[in-house]
Write a protein that holds these residues in place. Structure first.
Motif, PDB file in Angstrom:
ATOM      1  N   PHE A 164      79.892  44.374  61.950  1.00  0.00           N
ATOM      2  CA  PHE A 164      78.981  44.159  63.066  1.00  0.00           C
ATOM      3  C   PHE A 164      79.447  42.934  63.846  1.00  0.00           C
ATOM      4  N   ASN A 165      79.778  43.156  65.109  1.00  0.00           N
ATOM      5  CA  ASN A 165      80.218  42.079  65.992  1.00  0.00           C
ATOM      6  C   ASN A 165      79.117  41.752  66.967  1.00  0.00           C
ATOM      7  N   LEU A 166      78.843  40.479  67.154  1.00  0.00           N
ATOM      8  CA  LEU A 166      77.867  40.095  68.166  1.00  0.00           C
ATOM      9  C   LEU A 166      78.471  38.954  68.975  1.00  0.00           C
ATOM     10  N   ASN A 167      78.580  39.182  70.290  1.00  0.00           N
ATOM     11  CA  ASN A 167      79.179  38.168  71.162  1.00  0.00           C
ATOM     12  C   ASN A 167      78.193  37.751  72.222  1.00  0.00           C
ATOM     13  N   TYR A 168      78.299  36.484  72.584  1.00  0.00           N
ATOM     14  CA  TYR A 168      77.410  35.935  73.599  1.00  0.00           C
ATOM     15  C   TYR A 168      78.271  35.255  74.657  1.00  0.00           C
ATOM     16  N   VAL A 169      77.988  35.544  75.932  1.00  0.00           N
ATOM     17  CA  VAL A 169      78.730  34.898  77.009  1.00  0.00           C
ATOM     18  C   VAL A 169      77.739  34.305  77.994  1.00  0.00           C
ATOM     19  N   ILE A 181      80.996  29.469  78.690  1.00  0.00           N
ATOM     20  CA  ILE A 181      80.782  29.329  77.251  1.00  0.00           C
ATOM     21  C   ILE A 181      80.644  30.708  76.620  1.00  0.00           C
ATOM     22  N   SER A 182      81.319  30.905  75.519  1.00  0.00           N
ATOM     23  CA  SER A 182      81.091  32.136  74.763  1.00  0.00           C
ATOM     24  C   SER A 182      81.084  31.798  73.281  1.00  0.00           C
ATOM     25  N   ALA A 183      80.481  32.683  72.519  1.00  0.00           N
ATOM     26  CA  ALA A 183      80.410  32.484  71.073  1.00  0.00           C
ATOM     27  C   ALA A 183      80.244  33.849  70.436  1.00  0.00           C
ATOM     28  N   GLY A 184      80.610  33.963  69.195  1.00  0.00           N
ATOM     29  CA  GLY A 184      80.462  35.260  68.545  1.00  0.00           C
ATOM     30  C   GLY A 184      80.571  35.157  67.044  1.00  0.00           C
ATOM     31  N   ILE A 185      80.069  36.203  66.399  1.00  0.00           N
ATOM     32  CA  ILE A 185      80.197  36.296  64.945  1.00  0.00           C
ATOM     33  C   ILE A 185      80.564  37.725  64.575  1.00  0.00           C
ATOM     34  N   ARG A 186      81.156  37.879  63.429  1.00  0.00           N
ATOM     35  CA  ARG A 186      81.344  39.218  62.859  1.00  0.00           C
ATOM     36  C   ARG A 186      80.884  39.197  61.417  1.00  0.00           C
ATOM     37  N   TYR A 187      79.972  40.098  61.129  1.00  0.00           N
ATOM     38  CA  TYR A 187      79.503  40.278  59.755  1.00  0.00           C
ATOM     39  C   TYR A 187      80.250  41.465  59.174  1.00  0.00           C
ATOM     40  N   GLU A 188      80.730  41.311  57.953  1.00  0.00           N
ATOM     41  CA  GLU A 188      81.429  42.416  57.301  1.00  0.00           C
ATOM     42  C   GLU A 188      80.758  42.682  55.961  1.00  0.00           C
ATOM     43  N   ASN A 189      80.678  43.951  55.634  1.00  0.00           N
ATOM     44  CA  ASN A 189      80.070  44.321  54.366  1.00  0.00           C
ATOM     45  C   ASN A 189      80.898  45.411  53.707  1.00  0.00           C
ATOM     46  N   TYR A 190      81.416  45.097  52.559  1.00  0.00           N
ATOM     47  CA  TYR A 190      82.165  46.092  51.788  1.00  0.00           C
ATOM     48  C   TYR A 190      81.368  46.320  50.509  1.00  0.00           C
ATOM     49  N   ALA A 191      80.554  47.373  50.515  1.00  0.00           N
ATOM     50  CA  ALA A 191      79.767  47.678  49.327  1.00  0.00           C
ATOM     51  C   ALA A 191      80.736  48.420  48.404  1.00  0.00           C
ATOM     52  N   GLN A 192      81.665  47.691  47.863  1.00  0.00           N
ATOM     53  CA  GLN A 192      82.906  48.149  47.271  1.00  0.00           C
ATOM     54  C   GLN A 192      83.725  48.779  48.394  1.00  0.00           C
ATOM     55  N   PRO A 193      84.868  48.177  48.709  1.00  0.00           N
ATOM     56  CA  PRO A 193      85.688  48.723  49.794  1.00  0.00           C
ATOM     57  C   PRO A 193      86.110  50.173  49.515  1.00  0.00           C
ATOM     58  N   LEU A 194      86.267  50.948  50.569  1.00  0.00           N
ATOM     59  CA  LEU A 194      86.722  52.328  50.434  1.00  0.00           C
ATOM     60  C   LEU A 194      88.059  52.342  49.701  1.00  0.00           C
ATOM     61  N   LEU A 195      88.326  53.444  49.013  1.00  0.00           N
ATOM     62  CA  LEU A 195      89.593  53.587  48.299  1.00  0.00           C
ATOM     63  C   LEU A 195      90.745  53.339  49.258  1.00  0.00           C
ATOM     64  N   GLY A 196      91.729  52.596  48.802  1.00  0.00           N
ATOM     65  CA  GLY A 196      92.890  52.330  49.646  1.00  0.00           C
ATOM     66  C   GLY A 196      92.806  50.987  50.336  1.00  0.00           C
ATOM     67  N   TYR A 197      91.616  50.400  50.378  1.00  0.00           N
ATOM     68  CA  TYR A 197      91.482  49.043  50.921  1.00  0.00           C
ATOM     69  C   TYR A 197      91.547  48.061  49.757  1.00  0.00           C
ATOM     70  N   ASP A 198      92.081  46.900  50.024  1.00  0.00           N
ATOM     71  CA  ASP A 198      92.254  45.901  48.975  1.00  0.00           C
ATOM     72  C   ASP A 198      90.909  45.554  48.322  1.00  0.00           C
TER      73      ASP A 198
END
Lengths: 535, 282
Positions: free
Chosen positions: A47-52, A56-73
């Motif tokens: 989930f990316n959220l950017n503000y401009v 001035i700009s700012a942003g965040i990215r939230y990441e959630n790997y509820a156990q990463p999919l097979l093939g991802y580290d």
């Protein structure tokens, strides 16, 4: 789960963003050798959220790997905010604090980027300053540490880049159609030497110079990069310096485009930690000179750039027949011919930690690709794309770290792709592919692949719906129990920025590459449910 | 233009200061640990090498262990744990990788510490830093940093095989050298040297590879036994005795002369190894 549009254009600034979640429900399938997934359901979410607001700009990215999919580290497991920044962009100065992505030149000494498909993210957490003082000069300076899953690299990275538009320096060139660009970058990492045996360089520097010339019908770009001694896991503790040369040229005119590329790489694997392996903590990026194929079977053996050493050439020609000729007409034929050849560089060890290398093409062929695609529209309702791909692929180099297992794999693949408009806004696409497979060594016959055939039918109701069924069949496998069908059925819905896709099927084991950077995708069987939206 | 010259000079300066070029020789003489004081007991290091006979890079880790033992002698006790994908015997008739080096205890450690999920070879050094995984190129540095620390425990070991060669008996005497408040466990395992079998060495199938320090079994469960569960005073003595039945193995029998018992004490909360000792089976 789907966010409603929420653009607010007031004096308080505006928000934008996007959201994506990929869920996979895994089923047991011992026939294809699918890994057992105890959690059954796994997901990767972003989930990316950017503000401009003005400068001035700012942003965040939230990441959630509820156990990463097979093939991802597996080290991605967890959740959090690995990316956040605040930025001020003025006319003279542009400052970013927090995380950022950046690239110097073609990336040969520094490129930080995100590729979710690859599970690759090497954003820098630190500070960046960009200056545009005039005289056609732009300067970038960075300092920080690189993302390492949920932590940052042990090393500290520092870098500067300068780019000069030569035309703006000389009156006589200001009106010229030919544009000259000169650039240079330096990058340095600091990592403490804790090794009691080896005297390791704690500060490792790399630099590059580049020149770009572009005109109305041509482009020439050259970059030469040098890296000081950098003993690491991947170069087997070599104290050699590294270097890389990249030359990209293109010529285009009515109906014709020609690209000629060359690169030579020697010991240019540059990582934020000496012991990093796999596709993690790469500081630099070496642009590949191979064609990235998009049809399923043609992409079965993609080439990954050999960072420790390779030399290669690529030629790509695009040609559209003039309307007046036999192959022309209202809808002329368009041809794309590609030739790529990558070889080893010959090296001789002069001591345990040093080697000599020669500039020319080495004895071993790593990869070869000769492909021809022909595109033709027959009528407003019928269009087609035909392809023929011949590839030689040193599977041991690409997948086994050079261990003699498969030897050279030779594949020839033919593709026919037809799209029919069946009614207003409805179209049917059919795709047929066949691949001949041959491998040099039979050290482990169980790995032999054999011929493949595939078929795909896709029905689209523009602009919202699509349905597809696909089957990839390994009918030529040496072992009867491995003559398997890999079938997939998908259903998708698209509405403004939102896309929802549900599919069910078997995924064959394969290698996914984006821009010469690859990861292994293990075989699996199950349901896939993806939602993405942007606002 | 002057401004540009200044900028370019600054950049060049930046380049000069941020690059170290090393001259030969690239190797330094490694100092052994400073264990000169005789009135204290130093901490030894348990080095867990997670490996597999079909893992092409794993012999490089074994070479590093060789260097480590040459330098630090019996201050480091290595254990080779064959677990994960590369340790799995191949079912195909054509494959020479048939023997099963894996153990239940090794598999459980591997899963818990998540090693083969990251890749082989990799390992743990006294399970420090919340059992952080270290690549074999980091072992030497971690070991030299953690050696010559003073230990809170002393372990005395004895191990014998009975005449019928059916049982191994081990007696462990643990002495506390400090007043302790945390909870500790004792884990006792069996390892074997000189097992000759196939090893994939950078893609070459080596038939007569010598596998050393191979984890074979545990005397007291995968995670050992609690020995201190409430505050213990200095000089507390704890004596434990375990028996292990000799496993029948036609291909690679448990030969007494190649067997060693390794006993280690670890913090029940952090898993950090506090002391380790090994002894040959008599």
């Amino acid at each position: 789960m789907i966010f409603s549009e929420s653009n607010s254009q007031t004096g308080l600034g505006s928000f934008s963003g996007n959201f994506e979640i990929n869920n996979q429900y895994y089923l047991k399938d011992s026939i294809i050798g699918a890994s057992n997934v105890p959690e059954k359901l796994r997901s990767n979410g972003f989930f990316n959220l950017n503000y401009v607001n003005g400068n001035i700009s700012a942003g965040i990215r939230y990441e959630n790997y509820a156990q990463p999919l097979l093939g991802y580290d597996a080290r991605f497991a967890g959740s959090g905010i690995p990316y956040r920044f605040a930025r001020y962009s003025g006319d003279l100065i542009d400052i970013t604090a927090g995380n950022f992505y950046e690239q110097f030149g073609s990336g040969m000494v520094f490129r930080s980027y995100e590729d979710r498909q690859l599970g690759f993210d090497n954003s820098i957490d630190g500070a960046r300053i960009k200056l545009t003082p005039g005289y056609g000069l732009s300067l970038t300076g960075i300092i920080g540490r690189m993302r390492n899953f949920w932590a940052t690299s042990e090393s500290l990275l520092r870098g500067v880049d300068a780019n000069l538009e030569i035309n703006s320096l000389f009156e006589s060139l200001k009106e010229s159609d030919v544009i000259f660009n000169l650039g240079g970058s330096f990058m340095s990492k600091y990592q403490a030497d804790k090794d009691p045996l080896l005297k390791l360089p704690e500060n490792v520097g790399a630099g590059s110079v580049r020149l770009g010339i572009s005109g109305e019908s041509f482009n020439i770009n050259g970059e030469y990069a040098y890296k000081a001694n950098d003993p690491s896991y991947t170069n087997l503790n070599s104290y050699n310096s590294g270097n890389g040369l990249l030359i990209q040229t293109s010529y285009f005119t009515d109906g014709l485009g020609i690209n000629l590329n060359f690169h030579r790489i020697d010991n240019m694997d540059f990582r934020a930690e000496r012991n990093a392996i796999g596709t993690v903590l790469n500081i630099n990026y070496l642009p590949p000179i191979t064609k990235q194929h998009t049809y399923g079977l043609t992409a079965m053996y993609p080439y990954s750039t050999q960072l420790n050493g390779e030399i290669g050439v690529q030629m790509e020609v695009n040609y559209t027949f003039p309307k007046s000729t036999f192959m022309g007409g209202k809808y002329p034929w368009q041809f794309t011919l590609n030739f790529s050849n990558l070889n080893s560089i010959d090296t001789v060890h002069t001591s345990k930690y040093l080697y000599d290398s020669e500039f020319g093409f080495g004895k071993k062929t790593f990869f070869q690709d000769i492909s021809l695609y022909a595109y033709k529209k027959f009528s407003p309702d019928v269009k087609s794309n035909f392809g023929f791909v011949y590839q030689k692929y040193d599977r041991d180099i690409a997948e086994k770290g050079g261990a003699p297992t498969f030897g050279m794999v030779t594949v020839m693949t033919a593709v026919a792709d037809m799209t029919f408009k069946v009614a207003n806004r409805q179209s049917l696409r059919a795709e047929l592919q066949h691949m001949f497979y041959d491998q040099e060594l039979e050290v482990h016959p169980e790995y032999s692949n054999g011929n493949w055939a595939s078929a795909l039918l896709e029905y689209t109701i523009a602009p919202n719906w699509f349905f597809s069924v696909m089957d990839e069949y390994n009918y030529g496998n040496e072992f009867d129990e491995k003559k398997l069908h890999y079938y997939t059925a998908s259903l998708g819905y698209i509405h403004s920025g939102t896309r929802v896709q549900l599919s069910y099927g078997r995924q064959r084991e394969g290698i996914l590459c984006v821009g010469g950077v690859c990861r292994l995708v293990p075989s699996s069987n199950g349901f896939n449910f993806n939602i993405s939206t942007s606002f | 233009m002057k401004k540009i010259n200044i900028i370019i000079s600054l950049i060049a300066l930046f380049w000069m200061v941020s690059c170290d070029v090393i001259d030969q020789p690239f190797e330094e003489k490694i100092e052994g640990p400073d264990t000169t004081k005789t009135d204290v007991v130093y901490k030894k290091i348990l080095l867990e090498d997670y490996t597999g006979f079909n893992c092409p890079n794993c012999p490089r880790a074994a070479e590093v262990i060789h260097t480590i033992l040459n330098t630090y002698n019996d201050n480091v006790i290595p254990v080779a744990i064959h677990a994960g994908y590369f340790a799995k015997p191949k079912t195909q008739a054509s494959s020479p990788y048939k023997y099963d080096f894996r153990t239940t205890v090794g598999d459980e450690w591997d899963t818990y510490f998540g090693i083969s999920a990251v890749g082989n070879p990799n390992g743990l050094v006294n399970r420090i830093n919340s059992h952080k995984i270290y690549s074999f190129q980091e072992w030497l540095a971690q070991i030299s940093e953690n050696l010559s620390k003073i230990s809170d425990f002393k372990i005395k070991l004895r191990a014998t095989m009975n005449d019928a060669k059916s049982k191994i008996n081990s007696e462990i005497e643990v002495t506390t050298l400090n007043n302790l408040t945390a909870n500790y466990k004792l884990n006792v395992i069996l390892i074997q040297d000189n097992i000759v079998d196939y090893q994939n060495n950078e893609g070459v199938d080596v038939a007569d590879y010598v596998h050393n320090h191979v984890l074979r079994a545990t005397f007291n469960g995968n995670w050992g036994e609690d020995i201190i569960t409430s505050p213990a005073a200095k000089n507390t003595k704890i004596v434990k005795e375990y028996n292990l039945e000799v496993k029948k193995d036609d291909k690679h029998p448990w030969l007494k002369e190649n067997l060693k018992v390794v006993a280690f004490i670890y913090d029940a909360q952090t898993y950090e190894v506090m002391q380790v000792e090994e002894i040959k089976v008599n």
